[in-house]
Design an enzyme around this catalytic site. Structure first.
Site, mmCIF file in Angstrom:
data_model
loop_
_atom_site.group_PDB
_atom_site.id
_atom_site.type_symbol
_atom_site.label_atom_id
_atom_site.label_comp_id
_atom_site.label_asym_id
_atom_site.label_seq_id
_atom_site.Cartn_x
_atom_site.Cartn_y
_atom_site.Cartn_z
ATOM 1 N N SER A 1 -19.829 -39.299 -61.367
ATOM 2 C CA SER A 1 -21.206 -38.985 -61.048
ATOM 3 C C SER A 1 -22.213 -39.632 -62.003
ATOM 4 C CB SER A 1 -21.416 -37.461 -61.081
ATOM 5 O OG SER A 1 -21.144 -36.947 -62.372
ATOM 6 N N LYS B 1 -28.285 -39.171 -68.880
ATOM 7 C CA LYS B 1 -27.975 -38.706 -67.523
ATOM 8 C C LYS B 1 -28.916 -37.549 -67.214
ATOM 9 C CE LYS B 1 -23.990 -37.079 -64.775
ATOM 10 N NZ LYS B 1 -22.542 -36.784 -64.800
ATOM 11 N N SER C 1 -16.167 -38.353 -64.412
ATOM 12 C CA SER C 1 -17.508 -38.913 -64.201
ATOM 13 C C SER C 1 -18.065 -39.792 -65.308
ATOM 14 C CB SER C 1 -18.503 -37.798 -63.916
ATOM 15 O OG SER C 1 -18.375 -37.412 -62.570
HETATM 16 N N1 GLN Z 1 -15.625 -36.913 -58.824
HETATM 17 C C1 GLN Z 1 -15.287 -35.615 -59.325
HETATM 18 C C2 GLN Z 1 -16.014 -34.565 -58.519
HETATM 19 O O1 GLN Z 1 -16.643 -34.902 -57.601
HETATM 20 C C3 GLN Z 1 -15.631 -35.512 -60.783
HETATM 21 C C4 GLN Z 1 -17.074 -35.376 -61.033
HETATM 22 C C5 GLN Z 1 -17.407 -35.220 -62.483
HETATM 23 O O2 GLN Z 1 -16.605 -35.569 -63.358
HETATM 24 N N2 GLN Z 1 -18.565 -34.685 -62.737
HETATM 25 O O3 GLN Z 1 -15.956 -33.414 -58.788
#
Ligand code: GLN
Length: 484
Positions: free
Chosen positions: A150, A75, A174
């Site tokens: 994400s 990532k 995410s």
């Molecule tokens: N979707 C969640 C957010 O927008 C979690 C994102 C994540 O786990 N990095 O914060």
């Protein structure tokens, strides 16, 4: 080879049936063919990847590890020396990291070969990959749908077999949510098990790195390589090294599965419910029993998270000011104007929204009402889990309320987007390990089953997942048109 497990790849490399250079080339060629459609990778460097494959080839069988010579994708939140590390943002679109994240270092030391850096929501804020500065990632199962976020680039890369495995990070879901939406196995470890050094910070008390792969068996191998104490991260836990594969073959007879009543109420799609119920029936056949448990404060997890995560983000992101690295506005007046213009230009809307919310909830006069209150709720949520684990060994439920949704379906309504993580966020607030495994399909789109274990219960949780993957083949299916 493209579809082989990590163990099979290691065996083929050890038997010299294929070299790491050949294997890496197979994946790079497939990326070249499919990435223009999927947009899973944002940075590729064939020469660099092949150079490290050549080095790996000298080590296979000669002091290498079980992962030596196997390609991997990271990532783009992990700093990688000599590679651009953009974190999905215009702010870092030209940032080449001078050092490696702990996780990257671990996989390098294990002899894995970096294929490229994966697209992601900007600064890991999002559930659909639509907030990336580099454009959205397409879901390989249906390119009109989001891959989740994400870590959507990592998920799409592995789902389309552009990489045997990838890293992700999980602040509120995410790893698990994109794993569910792309038909993968993804694991978020107990907070503190994997070092956050060199992983660009979003919400430091919630962020954890973890593996995204085709199976629990592969995740166990990867987690064994990436976990471990690191003095450079003050929240890294000093614990003995673990072999996370140790419980894979453990039978499930007597296993007690807790089903939180709050997860099985309204809000879940019928198709998701049917797939999860069918998986639970399979677990009962394997000798497990199910018991209802309660997580009475779980309805507060999304609101508490959207106070705590933005608060931490607003502080973490203050370092991006245009001074030392990252985007700097071309034209500005004084120093304050330079800060303001650089940040206004470098950050996207979702990141700005979080910075505004975070600054607000931390401000004098609102701190007690929002931030402190959210921290108290966080404690209650962790206590709920501790109480539930008195009655069960592992908790199960859906990973997401629905399968992958269409692009644009939630992008205009942040609250709808935030609710995509309704089943995953409590796990981060409590610091627990959780994972998602494929458990069925709805209209050709994958559905995920979420497993949640007590603190440091990763090995057992992986075993519980692996046993299911011995009697199901959801995790082996491939998106139409991408068969190998
Ligand atoms: N979707 C969640 C957010 O927008 C979690 C994102 C994540 O786990 N990095 O914060």
């Amino acid at each position: 080879m493209i579809n082989s497990s990590l163990k099979e790849l290691a065996a083929a490399l050890a038997a010299r049936k294929i070299s790491s250079v050949e294997l890496t080339t197979l994946f790079l060629d497939r990326i070249e063919k499919l990435n223009p459609t999927l947009n899973a990778f944002v940075t590729l460097d064939r020469a660099k990847a092949l150079a490290s494959a050549r080095v790996a080839d000298t080590k296979v069988g000669a002091g290498g590890t079980a992962l030596t010579g196997i390609p991997l994708a990271h990532k783009d939140i992990f700093c990688t020396a000599g590679w651009r590390t953009a974190c999905g943002s215009k702010m870092l679109a030209n940032f080449v990291s001078p050092y490696d994240a702990h996780v990257v270092e671990r996989f390098n030391n294990a002899g894995m070969v970096l294929l490229g850096k994966c697209n992601m929501d900007e600064f890991a804020m999002g559930s659909s990959n639509e907030t990336s500065h580099f454009g959205p990632v397409k879901n390989p199962w249906d390119i009109t749908c989001v891959p989740g976020g994400s870590s959507g680039g990592s998920a799409a890369a592995v789902a389309a077999r552009l990489a045997p495995a990838a890293t992700g990070t999980d602040t509120g879901g995410s790893i698990r949510q994109p794993a569910a939406l792309c038909g993968l196995t993804g694991l978020k470890p107990t907070y503190g098990v994997v070092s956050r050094y060199g992983m660009i910070a979003f919400a430091s008390s919630l962020d954890q790195a973890g593996p995204m792969a085709k199976s629990a068996e592969d995740c166990a191998l990867l987690l064994s390589a990436m976990a471990g104490f690191d003095p450079r991260d003050s929240t890294s836990l000093e614990r003995p090294a673990e072999d996370y594969s140790r419980d894979l073959e453990k039978p499930l007879a007597g296993l007690k599965i807790g089903l939180p009543r709050e997860f099985f109420g309204a809000g879940m799609d019928d198709a998701v419910r049917a797939a999860v119920e069918a998986a639970l029936a399979e677990y009962r056949k394997l000798g497990a029993t199910t018991v209802e448990v309660g997580l009475p404060n779980s309805n507060l997890s999304v609101p508490a998270y959207y106070v705590i995560a933005p608060a931490e983000a607003s502080s973490n992101l203050s370092r991006f000011d245009g001074v030392r690295y990252g985007h700097r506005a071309a034209d500005y007046g004084d120093l304050n104007d330079m800060y303001a213009k650089s940040r206004a230009q470098g950050f996207g809307d979702e990141v700005k929204r979080r910075i505004l919310i975070g600054t607000y909830v931390l401000s004098h006069g609102y701190y007690d009402a929002y931030y402190l209150k959210a921290q108290k709720i966080r404690r209650l949520i962790a206590a709920d889990f501790a109480a539930a684990f008195k009655d069960c060994d592992v908790i199960m439920g859906p990973t997401t309320p629905s399968p992958a949704f269409k692009f644009g379906a939630k992008a205009a309504d942040p609250v709808q987007m935030y609710l995509s993580d309704i089943y995953t966020i409590a796990v981060n607030l409590a610091g627990l390990p959780g994972m998602s495994i494929p458990c069925g399909f709805d209209n050709g789109l994958p559905v995920g089953l979420q497993l949640i274990a007590p603190w440091f219960g990763e090995a057992r949780m992986l075993g519980v997942a692996h046993q299911y993957q011995q009697v199901s083949d959801w995790h082996r299916r491939l998106p139409a048109g991408l068969e190998i």
